[in-house]
Design an enzyme around this catalytic site. Structure first.
Site, short mmCIF file in Angstrom:
data_model
loop_
_atom_site.label_atom_id
_atom_site.label_comp_id
_atom_site.label_asym_id
_atom_site.label_seq_id
_atom_site.Cartn_x
_atom_site.Cartn_y
_atom_site.Cartn_z
N ARG A 1 -4.10 -2.88 5.08
CA ARG A 1 -5.00 -3.43 4.06
C ARG A 1 -5.43 -4.85 4.41
O ARG A 1 -6.41 -5.37 3.86
CB ARG A 1 -4.29 -3.40 2.70
CG ARG A 1 -5.19 -3.60 1.51
CD ARG A 1 -4.49 -3.25 0.22
NE ARG A 1 -3.21 -3.91 0.09
CZ ARG A 1 -2.35 -3.66 -0.91
NH1 ARG A 1 -2.64 -2.75 -1.82
NH2 ARG A 1 -1.20 -4.29 -0.98
N VAL B 1 -11.57 1.68 -2.93
CA VAL B 1 -10.57 2.32 -2.07
C VAL B 1 -9.42 1.37 -1.73
O VAL B 1 -9.52 0.17 -1.90
CB VAL B 1 -11.22 2.85 -0.78
CG1 VAL B 1 -12.28 3.88 -1.10
CG2 VAL B 1 -11.83 1.71 0.04
N GLU B 2 -8.33 1.96 -1.24
CA GLU B 2 -7.11 1.24 -0.88
C GLU B 2 -6.59 0.38 -2.03
O GLU B 2 -6.14 -0.75 -1.84
CB GLU B 2 -7.32 0.38 0.38
CG GLU B 2 -7.47 1.21 1.65
CD GLU B 2 -7.35 0.38 2.92
OE1 GLU B 2 -6.78 -0.72 2.87
OE2 GLU B 2 -7.84 0.84 3.95
N GLY B 3 -6.66 0.91 -3.23
CA GLY B 3 -6.20 0.19 -4.41
C GLY B 3 -7.36 -0.46 -5.12
O GLY B 3 -7.88 -1.47 -4.65
#
Length: 805
Positions: free
Chosen positions: A377, A499-501
Site C-alpha cells: 500500500r 480500493v486497498e481500503g
C-alpha cells in the site's frame, strides 16, 4: 532567601518536566518547591514538620513501587481493564502488523528531526534508471489510452511487452527471473506508466503489490517459490488476489468463503486437501488470471490435522483450470479498462500443499495479509496519485499559459491562479511523501500506519487536484476524445479512493486507531500488561505514561507561548516549520492521551474524533516529507515557495483537526483545559496566503523550470501527438514569441497600431514596421499552434454512437 529558593525550585520543576527527566527528578523538584513554600508560609515548627511529613508520605506513595502498586496501580489497572476494548485475534494481528518508524516520533511529542534529515532514502539504481528510460519509455510510447478505452481491451502488443520486459516481476528477485527492483524503483515505474494510462498501470500494479508473488516471497515454501515465481516474473502466470466479498469489504476479516479439510482425489490420487466454496468480487485481473490467490476461513471438523476445528483465515493458490472455479466475467469500474471481475468457486477440491506456506501457513492468512499490505500500500496507489497530479501540473501550466480570454492568458487571473497553486503545491508535497515512504520500505520498514496515510491522503489529494485541473481547462475537460488527457483520470479517481481500503475507513478507523496503539510510546505495553495481568509492568509503564502526559502538557503550553522557539530544532531557512511541527507533535500527543483517557473503548465508535486525529497525524507526516525533500534537494531557493505553501497548508490542517477534536470532545472540562494549554493565544495558524499562492502558481506558467521539475517523473509524449504532446509544442512557440507579442501590444497601447480588426493585426504590424517578416512568421506559427490545441474533439454522428467508456 526563601523566595529565591522557591523560585529556583519552581524553575527546576518546569525545566526537568519539560526536558523529560524521570519521576524522581521532577518529584524532588516539586517537593523542594513545596518545602520552600511551607517554610515561608508556616510559622509553627509542628505545622512545618507536618507539611514535610505529608510531602514525604506522598513521595513514598507515588515514588516507591512496592507501596504504589497495591494502593494506586492495582485499582488503576482494574479500571483500565474495564475501560479498554477487548481485542479479538484479527484486531490484535492487524494492530501488531508492520513496524513503527517516523510515526513513532510524531506520537512522541518530541520528534528527532536530525534522525529524519540524516536518513538517506535509497536512490534509483542504474538498472532501474535504464529500465525507466528503456522498456518503460517504450511501453508508454506504444500506449494509446483513448484507443484502449474504445477497444475495451489492452492491445496484444502491450501484453507482450509487459511480459517480455518482466513488468510483472518488478518485486521478484533476479534469482527467480524477476527484476528485483527496490520500492522506489517499483514506484517510479508505476508513476511513469500511470501518467500515460491508468488501465495499463492498474494491470501491472496488482502482480507487484499485494498478491501471490509478495506472499510467496515472504511465506511460501521453497517448492512454491521455485514453481510460481519464475512463471509470474515473465507473465506465464497472471495472478489475481481474491479477498473482497459481498459481505466482507472493509471488514475483510469477516470473510464467508470456507475451506473444509477433508479427503479427496486430485490428479488421480487420494490426498488430504481442502474443499472450497467462495464468492468474491472487485478482483483486479480476475478475468485474465491463470492463478488465484484466495483468502478463506479454514475448518477441520474431523480433526484430520489434529488441531482446532476453526483454523482461521488462510491463503492458498488455486489454478484457474481447477474444476468448480467460475471466472471470466467482468465488472465495469467507471468505464476504466483494466480487467476486474468476480470469481466464484463451488466444491473446489485442492491438496493441502496449495496453502501458501504449506501446513505451516494454515491459519496464518490474516497475518500474512496485514504484514504484506503495509509495504504494498506504500507504493502503487501513492505512485498513481503522484502521476496524476504531476500530469495535471504539467498540462494545466501549459494550457493556462496558452489559453487566452480578455486578451490575457487565463493563468494570470487570480481565480485560475488559486487552482494552479493547489496543483503545484500538492505535486511537491505528494511526491515528497511518495519518495519518503518508499525510502522507509527500502530501509526494511513495513510502515503499517504511514502506508495508510500515504494511500488515503495522496489519493484524496489526487482527486482534489484533478478536479482543479478540470475546472481550469473547463469545456476542454468535459469533451472526451484523444486530445483530453484529464477526463480519463477524473473518471478513474474514485477507484483509487476506494480500493486497498476505502479512504473513509482508512481515515476514521485505521490511521489513528492503529497508530494510537502501535505508535504510542506506552499504550501498547499497558494493554499487554492488562492482558497478561502483569501488575509490575503496568505500574512501571503507567507512571512513565503519566510523566509523558505531564511533560507534553507543559511543552504544549510553553511551545505555544514561544511560537515553538523553545523547541531547539534544526536551523536554516525552514526552521520555523520544524519548530511549529514540534509544537503540534506535543499537542497531538497530549490530545491523544486525553482522548484515550476520557473515551476509552468508546473511541472506536467516535469516528469523527478519531478521523480528525488521523488528519493531524497525516498532515504532520506530509509536512515532514516536504521538509525532508527540501533538505535532500540541497535547500534550493527556487523551491522555497513550494515548501512554504506545503508546510503552511499542513500546519493549518493540523490546527483545524485539533480544534475540531477540542470542539467536540464530550468531556468539556478536559477540552477547555486542553485548549488553554495548546492554544493559549488562540488558533493563529493560517492557510497559505494569496501572495504565496501567486508565487507557486507562476512557477507553472510560461514553460518555467518549476513546471518541469514538478513533473519530472511522468511520460511526456512526442510533440506531434494530440493532447499533452501538441500542447508542449504550442507552449514552446507561444513562449518564444512573447517578446514579439509584447512589441505589438505596446504599439496598440501607444496608439501606433489599431487593435481592431484583430484578424490581420500582425499583417498591419508588419506593414508599419513594428515587426519584421520573420517575427510575423513566428507570431502566425504560434497563433496556429495555439488555436489547434484549444480545440476539442468532435465526432461524426455515425462514429459518435459507437464511442465507449
Amino acid at each position: 532567601m526563601t523566595q529565591t529558593l522557591l523560585v529556583a525550585a519552581a524553575l527546576a520543576f518546569v525545566l526537568l518536566l519539560y526536558s523529560g527527566y524521570g519521576y524522581w527528578a521532577w518529584t524532588a523538584a516539586a517537593a523542594l518547591g513545596l518545602a520552600a513554600w511551607a517554610w515561608a508560609g508556616v510559622d509553627s515548627p509542628i505545622a512545618f514538620a507536618a507539611t514535610l511529613a505529608a510531602l514525604l508520605a506522598l513521595a513514598v506513595l507515588f515514588g516507591v513501587p512496592v507501596v504504589r502498586r497495591p494502593l494506586i496501580s492495582a485499582p488503576a489497572m482494574r479500571r483500565a481493564r474495564a475501560f479498554l476494548p477487548r481485542l479479538g485475534d484479527t484486531e490484535r494481528i492487524a494492530l501488531e502488523a508492520g513496524t513503527v518508524w517516523w510515526d513513532g516520533d510524531l506520537f512522541s511529542g518530541a520528534p528527532d528531526w536530525r534522525k529524519l534529515l540524516e536518513f538517506r532514502p535509497k536512490p534509483l539504481s542504474e538498472r532501474e534508471r535504464a529500465f525507466l528510460d528503456g522498456p518503460a519509455e517504450a511501453l508508454c510510447r506504444m500506449i494509446d489510452d483513448w484507443q484502449i478505452t474504445q477497444d475495451r481491451e489492452l492491445p496484444q502488443q502491450v501484453w507482450d511487452h509487459l511480459k517480455r520486459e518482466r513488468f510483472f516481476g518488478m518485486i521478484i528477485p533476479e534469482e527467480y527471473g524477476g527484476l528485483g527492483f527496490s520500492a522506489i524503483g517499483h514506484s517510479a515505474v508505476v508513476t511513469k506508466v500511470a501518467s500515460r494510462s491508468i488501465p495499463v498501470a492498474c494491470t501491472l500494479m496488482v502482480p507487484n503489490s499485494l498478491g501471490p508473488a509478495e506472499l510467496l516471497l515472504h511465506y511460501g515454501t521453497d517448492e512454491q517459490r521455485d514453481y510460481y515465481l519464475p512463471r509470474l516474473a515473465i507473465g506465464e502466470e497472471i495472478p489475481c488476489f481474491a479477498l473482497t466479498e459481498p459481505h466482507a469489504g472493509s471488514d475483510a476479516a469477516s470473510v464467508r468463503s470456507t475451506g473444509v479439510v477433508c479427503r479427496g482425489t486430485y490428479d488421480g490420487k487420494e490426498v488430504i486437501g481442502i474443499r472450497l466454496n467462495w464468492s468474491k468480487r472487485y478482483i483486479t485481473l480476475a478475468p485474465v488470471a491463470t492463478v488465484i490467490g484466495l483468502a478463506f476461513r479454514m475448518y477441520d471438523p474431523d480433526g484430520l490435522l489434529g488441531g482446532e476445528k476453526d483454523l482461521g483465515i488462510t491463503c492458498a493458490l488455486i489454478p484457474r483450470a481447477t474444476p468448480g472455479v467460475t471466472i471470466g466475467e467482468r465488472h465495469d469500474p467507471m468505464g476504466v479498462v483494466f480487467p476486474n471481475g468476480p470469481i466464484t468457486g463451488t466444491d473446489v477440491f485442492v491438496p493441502l500443499d496449495f496453502v501458501i506456506g504449506g501446513r505451516s501457513g494454515v491459519g496464518q492468512g490474516w497475518r500474512m495479509l496485514m504484514e504484506c499490505l503495509a509495504a504494498g500500500r506504500s507504493i502503487s496507489l501513492p505512485a498513481l496519485s503522484v502521476a496524476a497530479v504531476e500530469l495535471a501540473a504539467r498540462f494545466t501550466g501549459a494550457y493556462a499559459s496558452i489559453r487566452e480570454q480578455f486578451n490575457m492568458p487565463i493563468g494570470r487571473f487570480e481565480g485560475i491562479e488559486e487552482a494552479l497553486a493547489r496543483i503545484a503545491g500538492h505535486a511537491y508535497l505528494m511526491n515528497a511523501t511518495r519518495v519518503l515512504t518508499c525510502g522507509a520500505v527500502d530501509a526494511g520498514e513495513k510502515p503499517a500506519v504511514l502506508s495508510g496515510v500515504a494511500k488515503a491522503y495522496l489519493t484524496d489529494g489526487m482527486r482534489a487536484c484533478i478536479t482543479d485541473a478540470m475546472d481550469i481547462v473547463a469545456g476542454a475537460g468535459i469533451c472526451r476524445g484523444p486530445r483530453n488527457v484529464l477526463s480519463r483520470i477524473y473518471v478513474a479517481a474514485p477507484i483509487a479512493i476506494t480500493v486497498e481500503g476505502a479512504n473513509i475507513l482508512t481515515r476514521s478507523l485505521i490511521v489513528f486507531g492503529q497508530g494510537s496503539i502501535r505508535c504510542h510510546p506506552f499504550v501498547r505495553d499497558e494493554i499487554r500488561a492488562i492482558q497478561e495481568n502483569d501488575s509490575a509492568l503496568f505500574d512501571k509503564v503507567l507512571f512513565k505514561h503519566l510523566g509523558f502526559v505531564g511533560r507534553n502538557a507543559l511543552r504544549s503550553l510553553l511551545l505555544a507561548l514561544s511560537g515553538g522557539r523553545l523547541a531547539g530544532e534544526p536551523g536554516g531557512q525552514p526552521a520555523h516549520y520544524f519548530r511549529s511541527l514540534t509544537r503540534f507533535s506535543a499537542a497531538f500527543a497530549l490530545v491523544t492521551d486525553a482522548t484515550l483517557a476520557t473515551l476509552g473503548g468508546a473511541l472506536k465508535r467516535r469516528e469523527k474524533i478519531s478521523g480528525r486525529l488521523a488528519d493531524a497525524l497525516a498532515w504532520m507526516y506530509l509536512a515532514s516529507a516536504a521538509l525532508k525533500r527540501f533538505h535532500d534537494d540541497g535547500r534550493p531557493a527556487a523551491d522555497l515557495p513550494l515548501l512554504r505553501w506545503s508546510c503552511d497548508l499542513a500546519l493549518w490542517k493540523i490546527q483545524q483537526a485539533l480544534v475540531g477534536v477540542l470542539d467536540n470532545l464530550p468531556n468539556r472540562p478536559v477540552a477547555m483545559m486542553l485548549r488553554a494549554l495548546i492554544f493559549p493565544l488562540g488558533a493563529r495558524q493560517r492557510p497559505p496566503s494569496d501572495a504565496l499562492g501567486a508565487k507557486v502558481a507562476r512557477g507553472l506558467l510560461d514553460g518555467g523550470d518549476t513546471r518541469r521539475r514538478l513533473s519530472q517523473d511522468i511520460f511526456v509524449p512526442e510533440t506531434t501527438e494530440d493532447g499533452l504532446g501538441r500542447l508542449e509544442a504550442a507552449l514552446d512557440l507561444v513562449v518564444a514569441s512573447q517578446e514579439i507579442r509584447r512589441k505589438v501590444r505596446d504599439a496598440v497601447r501607444q496608439g501606433r497600431l489599431d487593435a481592431e480588426p484583430a484578424a490581420n493585426l500582425t499583417e498591419r504590424a508588419l506593414a508599419l514596421g513594428i515587426i519584421d517578416a520573420d517575427e510575423r512568421r513566428r507570431l502566425d506559427e504560434a497563433a496556429r499552434a495555439q488555436d489547434a490545441v484549444i480545440q476539442v474533439d468532435a465526432f461524426p454522428a455515425a462514429r459518435y454512437v459507437l464511442l465507449k467508456g
